[in-house]
Design a protein around this motif. Structure first.
Motif, PDB file in Angstrom:
ATOM      1  N   THR A  41       0.820  -1.333   0.153  1.00  0.00           N
ATOM      2  CA  THR A  41      -0.002   0.065  -0.090  1.00  0.00           C
ATOM      3  C   THR A  41       0.798   1.335   0.028  1.00  0.00           C
ATOM      4  OG1 THR A  41      -0.097   0.058   2.410  1.00  0.00           O
ATOM      5  CG2 THR A  41      -1.881  -1.205   1.183  1.00  0.00           C
ATOM      6  N   LEU A  42       2.018   1.065   0.090  1.00  0.00           N
ATOM      7  CA  LEU A  42       3.150   2.553   0.341  1.00  0.00           C
ATOM      8  C   LEU A  42       3.565   2.686  -1.054  1.00  0.00           C
ATOM      9  CD1 LEU A  42       4.634   1.473   3.668  1.00  0.00           C
ATOM     10  CD2 LEU A  42       2.758   2.961   3.188  1.00  0.00           C
ATOM     11  N   SER A  43       3.050   3.199  -2.075  1.00  0.00           N
ATOM     12  CA  SER A  43       3.479   3.303  -3.240  1.00  0.00           C
ATOM     13  C   SER A  43       4.496   4.371  -3.307  1.00  0.00           C
ATOM     14  CB  SER A  43       2.308   4.160  -4.108  1.00  0.00           C
ATOM     15  OG  SER A  43       2.821   4.457  -5.572  1.00  0.00           O
ATOM     16  N   ASN A  44       4.769   5.353  -2.696  1.00  0.00           N
ATOM     17  CA  ASN A  44       5.983   6.044  -2.668  1.00  0.00           C
ATOM     18  C   ASN A  44       7.047   5.399  -2.058  1.00  0.00           C
ATOM     19  OD1 ASN A  44       4.473   8.153  -3.714  1.00  0.00           O
ATOM     20  ND2 ASN A  44       3.984   9.278  -1.765  1.00  0.00           N
ATOM     21  N   LEU A  45       7.103   4.549  -1.016  1.00  0.00           N
ATOM     22  CA  LEU A  45       8.205   3.825  -0.630  1.00  0.00           C
ATOM     23  C   LEU A  45       8.727   2.965  -1.462  1.00  0.00           C
ATOM     24  CD1 LEU A  45       9.673   3.553   2.226  1.00  0.00           C
ATOM     25  CD2 LEU A  45       8.174   1.706   2.709  1.00  0.00           C
ATOM     26  N   CYS A  46       7.788   2.106  -2.189  1.00  0.00           N
ATOM     27  CA  CYS A  46       8.354   1.298  -3.195  1.00  0.00           C
ATOM     28  C   CYS A  46       9.148   1.851  -4.231  1.00  0.00           C
ATOM     29  CB  CYS A  46       7.153   0.350  -3.834  1.00  0.00           C
ATOM     30  SG  CYS A  46       6.247  -0.553  -2.656  1.00  0.00           S
ATOM     31  N   LYS A  47       9.017   3.165  -4.554  1.00  0.00           N
ATOM     32  CA  LYS A  47       9.823   3.890  -5.758  1.00  0.00           C
ATOM     33  C   LYS A  47      11.085   4.684  -5.006  1.00  0.00           C
ATOM     34  CE  LYS A  47       5.663   4.727  -8.293  1.00  0.00           C
ATOM     35  NZ  LYS A  47       4.592   5.883  -8.626  1.00  0.00           N
ATOM     36  N   GLU A  48      11.234   4.618  -3.812  1.00  0.00           N
ATOM     37  CA  GLU A  48      12.330   5.361  -3.047  1.00  0.00           C
ATOM     38  C   GLU A  48      13.595   4.528  -3.478  1.00  0.00           C
ATOM     39  OE1 GLU A  48      13.092   8.117  -1.695  1.00  0.00           O
ATOM     40  OE2 GLU A  48      10.802   8.690  -1.677  1.00  0.00           O
ATOM     41  N   TYR A  49      14.158   4.294  -4.651  1.00  0.00           N
ATOM     42  CA  TYR A  49      15.183   3.672  -5.101  1.00  0.00           C
ATOM     43  C   TYR A  49      16.422   3.870  -4.602  1.00  0.00           C
ATOM     44  CZ  TYR A  49      11.519   2.499  -8.938  1.00  0.00           C
ATOM     45  OH  TYR A  49      10.539   2.341  -9.402  1.00  0.00           O
ATOM     46  N   SER A  50      16.732   5.338  -4.270  1.00  0.00           N
ATOM     47  CA  SER A  50      18.119   5.595  -3.876  1.00  0.00           C
ATOM     48  C   SER A  50      18.278   5.055  -2.322  1.00  0.00           C
ATOM     49  CB  SER A  50      18.237   7.042  -3.829  1.00  0.00           C
ATOM     50  OG  SER A  50      17.363   7.680  -3.110  1.00  0.00           O
ATOM     51  N   ASP A  51      17.183   4.984  -1.572  1.00  0.00           N
ATOM     52  CA  ASP A  51      17.201   4.627  -0.031  1.00  0.00           C
ATOM     53  C   ASP A  51      17.339   3.336  -0.153  1.00  0.00           C
ATOM     54  OD1 ASP A  51      16.948   7.428   0.820  1.00  0.00           O
ATOM     55  OD2 ASP A  51      14.874   7.165   0.986  1.00  0.00           O
ATOM     56  N   ILE A  52      16.517   2.560  -1.057  1.00  0.00           N
ATOM     57  CA  ILE A  52      16.823   1.156  -0.915  1.00  0.00           C
ATOM     58  C   ILE A  52      18.156   0.550  -1.543  1.00  0.00           C
ATOM     59  CG2 ILE A  52      16.007  -0.925  -2.388  1.00  0.00           C
ATOM     60  CD1 ILE A  52      13.351   0.458  -2.717  1.00  0.00           C
ATOM     61  N   SER A  53      18.921   1.222  -2.429  1.00  0.00           N
ATOM     62  CA  SER A  53      20.304   1.024  -3.027  1.00  0.00           C
ATOM     63  C   SER A  53      20.989   1.293  -1.641  1.00  0.00           C
ATOM     64  CB  SER A  53      20.502   1.671  -4.054  1.00  0.00           C
ATOM     65  OG  SER A  53      19.740   1.298  -5.223  1.00  0.00           O
ATOM     66  N   ILE A  56      21.030  -1.376   1.009  1.00  0.00           N
ATOM     67  CA  ILE A  56      21.293  -2.734   0.679  1.00  0.00           C
ATOM     68  C   ILE A  56      23.042  -2.764   0.225  1.00  0.00           C
ATOM     69  CG2 ILE A  56      21.502  -4.306  -1.654  1.00  0.00           C
ATOM     70  CD1 ILE A  56      18.446  -3.899  -1.725  1.00  0.00           C
ATOM     71  N   TYR A  57      23.548  -1.748   0.017  1.00  0.00           N
ATOM     72  CA  TYR A  57      24.931  -1.666  -0.346  1.00  0.00           C
ATOM     73  C   TYR A  57      25.650  -1.511   1.272  1.00  0.00           C
ATOM     74  CZ  TYR A  57      24.311  -0.049  -4.894  1.00  0.00           C
ATOM     75  OH  TYR A  57      23.897  -0.067  -6.532  1.00  0.00           O
ATOM     76  N   ASN A  58      24.902  -1.076   2.148  1.00  0.00           N
ATOM     77  CA  ASN A  58      25.766  -0.896   3.535  1.00  0.00           C
ATOM     78  C   ASN A  58      25.309  -2.233   4.546  1.00  0.00           C
ATOM     79  OD1 ASN A  58      27.214   1.753   3.901  1.00  0.00           O
ATOM     80  ND2 ASN A  58      25.138   2.123   2.927  1.00  0.00           N
ATOM     81  N   LEU A  59      24.609  -3.324   3.968  1.00  0.00           N
ATOM     82  CA  LEU A  59      24.372  -4.645   4.690  1.00  0.00           C
ATOM     83  C   LEU A  59      25.656  -5.281   4.878  1.00  0.00           C
ATOM     84  CD1 LEU A  59      21.006  -5.822   2.951  1.00  0.00           C
ATOM     85  CD2 LEU A  59      21.380  -4.977   5.332  1.00  0.00           C
ATOM     86  N   SER A  60      25.497  -5.999   6.173  1.00  0.00           N
ATOM     87  CA  SER A  60      26.693  -7.056   6.413  1.00  0.00           C
ATOM     88  C   SER A  60      26.588  -8.068   5.286  1.00  0.00           C
ATOM     89  CB  SER A  60      26.811  -7.617   7.780  1.00  0.00           C
ATOM     90  OG  SER A  60      25.620  -8.200   7.977  1.00  0.00           O
ATOM     91  N   GLU A  61      27.662  -8.800   5.086  1.00  0.00           N
ATOM     92  CA  GLU A  61      27.863  -9.994   4.387  1.00  0.00           C
ATOM     93  C   GLU A  61      26.766 -11.071   4.478  1.00  0.00           C
ATOM     94  OE1 GLU A  61      28.872 -10.781   1.430  1.00  0.00           O
ATOM     95  OE2 GLU A  61      30.008  -8.675   1.199  1.00  0.00           O
ATOM     96  N   GLU A  62      26.533 -11.420   5.809  1.00  0.00           N
ATOM     97  CA  GLU A  62      25.628 -12.376   6.212  1.00  0.00           C
ATOM     98  C   GLU A  62      24.062 -11.943   5.969  1.00  0.00           C
ATOM     99  OE1 GLU A  62      24.020 -14.640  10.164  1.00  0.00           O
ATOM    100  OE2 GLU A  62      25.758 -13.353  10.317  1.00  0.00           O
ATOM    101  N   ASP A  63      23.795 -10.673   6.452  1.00  0.00           N
ATOM    102  CA  ASP A  63      22.463 -10.049   5.978  1.00  0.00           C
ATOM    103  C   ASP A  63      22.014 -10.129   4.542  1.00  0.00           C
ATOM    104  OD1 ASP A  63      22.081  -9.871   8.628  1.00  0.00           O
ATOM    105  OD2 ASP A  63      22.251  -7.742   9.095  1.00  0.00           O
ATOM    106  N   PHE A  64      23.158  -9.736   3.762  1.00  0.00           N
ATOM    107  CA  PHE A  64      23.238  -9.543   2.400  1.00  0.00           C
ATOM    108  C   PHE A  64      22.900 -11.024   1.638  1.00  0.00           C
ATOM    109  CE2 PHE A  64      25.347  -9.275  -1.732  1.00  0.00           C
ATOM    110  CZ  PHE A  64      24.135  -8.570  -2.562  1.00  0.00           C
ATOM    111  N   LYS A  65      23.390 -11.968   2.218  1.00  0.00           N
ATOM    112  CA  LYS A  65      23.155 -13.293   1.691  1.00  0.00           C
ATOM    113  C   LYS A  65      22.068 -13.803   1.903  1.00  0.00           C
ATOM    114  CE  LYS A  65      25.058 -18.055   1.927  1.00  0.00           C
ATOM    115  NZ  LYS A  65      25.916 -18.931   2.607  1.00  0.00           N
ATOM    116  N   LEU A  66      21.262 -13.491   3.331  1.00  0.00           N
ATOM    117  CA  LEU A  66      20.042 -13.844   3.649  1.00  0.00           C
ATOM    118  C   LEU A  66      19.025 -13.106   2.838  1.00  0.00           C
ATOM    119  CD1 LEU A  66      20.612 -13.763   7.591  1.00  0.00           C
ATOM    120  CD2 LEU A  66      19.844 -15.757   6.250  1.00  0.00           C
ATOM    121  N   LEU A  67      19.256 -11.655   2.452  1.00  0.00           N
ATOM    122  CA  LEU A  67      18.291 -10.955   1.741  1.00  0.00           C
ATOM    123  C   LEU A  67      17.961 -11.540   0.310  1.00  0.00           C
ATOM    124  CD1 LEU A  67      16.378  -8.554   1.456  1.00  0.00           C
ATOM    125  CD2 LEU A  67      18.217  -7.067   0.726  1.00  0.00           C
TER     126      LEU A  67
END
Length: 287
Positions: A41-53, A56-67
């Protein structure tokens, strides 16, 4: 709660679900379904491409693998997202589109992070080899000081070795700079293409939504708009590729495929002329 905090929260929930789903925790599956319903239901949130990237770029290796495993793009291929999405029968078309946008950019960001890490690993390995060769050369220079009689012969050899090492260092620096340029170019092209394609789908969706009673005139109008939009989209995409070519190799020019370009122009012209013909026929019938 701002968008960045919301994105962090949802991604952490996906990671936590992947980590704990095999423990049989009660209500875990229903909880992840409710969170996906909220996200849809959060349309604007799904388009926040810069925040998503960024997150994800700052996740630890373990969390990145789980994602990656949650979205079925990891090495273990034990994802859960598609199965959960199939159980959400009550989702509307717009809600499904919002989740698809979020899923596409999460996967794109994961692939981009893997690409960057792999290339930096290769460059690091090459730099380690260069350091090893430099150390060997230093040892050779040290041995030369203890043997004056062989100094002139060894100096020539070490000079050639040093030139080779310098060239490898320059090549390594060039590769590092190339990685930044390629990343910026690829990210820009993917982002621009995503906006262009989503915009085109939205335009045609709005046009078709307004056509409640299809007739010859309405169909002609759609053909005219489609022909013009086809030409515009082609020009936008070609502009992106020309820009990317200049980023990758300064001073080079992108070579157009003339046959394909003329086909695009011809197709656009046929659509526009056909649409105009149908509009004229419709107006003639009304009179």
């Amino acid at each position: 709660m701002d968008n960045e905090i919301s994105i962090d929260l949802f991604i952490d929930i996906f990671i936590g679900y992947t980590k704990n789903k095999d423990n049989g925790a009660l209500g875990l599956y229903e909880s992840i379904k409710e969170n996906l319903m909220t996200l849809s239901t959060l349309s604007n949130l799904c388009k926040e491409y810069s925040d998503i990237s960024k997150y994800i770029y700052n996740l630890s290796e373990e969390d990145f693998k789980l994602l990656k495993n949650f979205f079925d793009i990891g090495d273990e291929k034990k994802g859960s997202y598609n199965g959960i999405l199939e159980d959400l029968k009550e989702l509307s078309v717009d809600q499904k589109d919002n989740l698809k946008r979020f899923e596409r950019h999460v996967k794109l960001s994961c692939h981009q992070r893997d690409y960057i890490v792999n290339n930096f690993t290769k460059v690091s390995d090459e730099l380690k080899n260069v350091k090893g060769e430099i150390k060997d050369t230093e040892n050779k220079v040290g041995n030369l000081t203890s043997n004056v009689s062989k100094a002139s012969d060894e100096m020539g050899k070490n000079r050639r070795d040093f030139d080779k090492i310098t060239e490898k260092v320059k090549q390594a620096k060039s590769k590092v700079n190339g990685i930044y340029s390629e990343f910026v170019g690829i990210l820009g092209v993917f982002t621009a293409l995503s906006f262009a394609l989503m915009g085109s789908v939205q335009v045609f969706g709005n046009i078709l939504k307004n056509i409640n009673t299809p007739n010859v005139g309405n169909i002609g109008y759609v053909l005219v708009v489609g022909g013009v939009y086809l030409l515009l989209i082609y020009l936008v995409i070609m502009t992106l590729f020309i820009g990317m070519k200049k980023v990758f190799k300064e001073g080079s020019e992108y070579q157009f495929n003339r046959a394909f370009t003329w086909r695009i122009i011809g197709t656009s012209a046929v659509l526009v002329l056909s649409g105009l013909g149908l509009i004229v026929i419709h107006e003639f019938c009304l009179t």
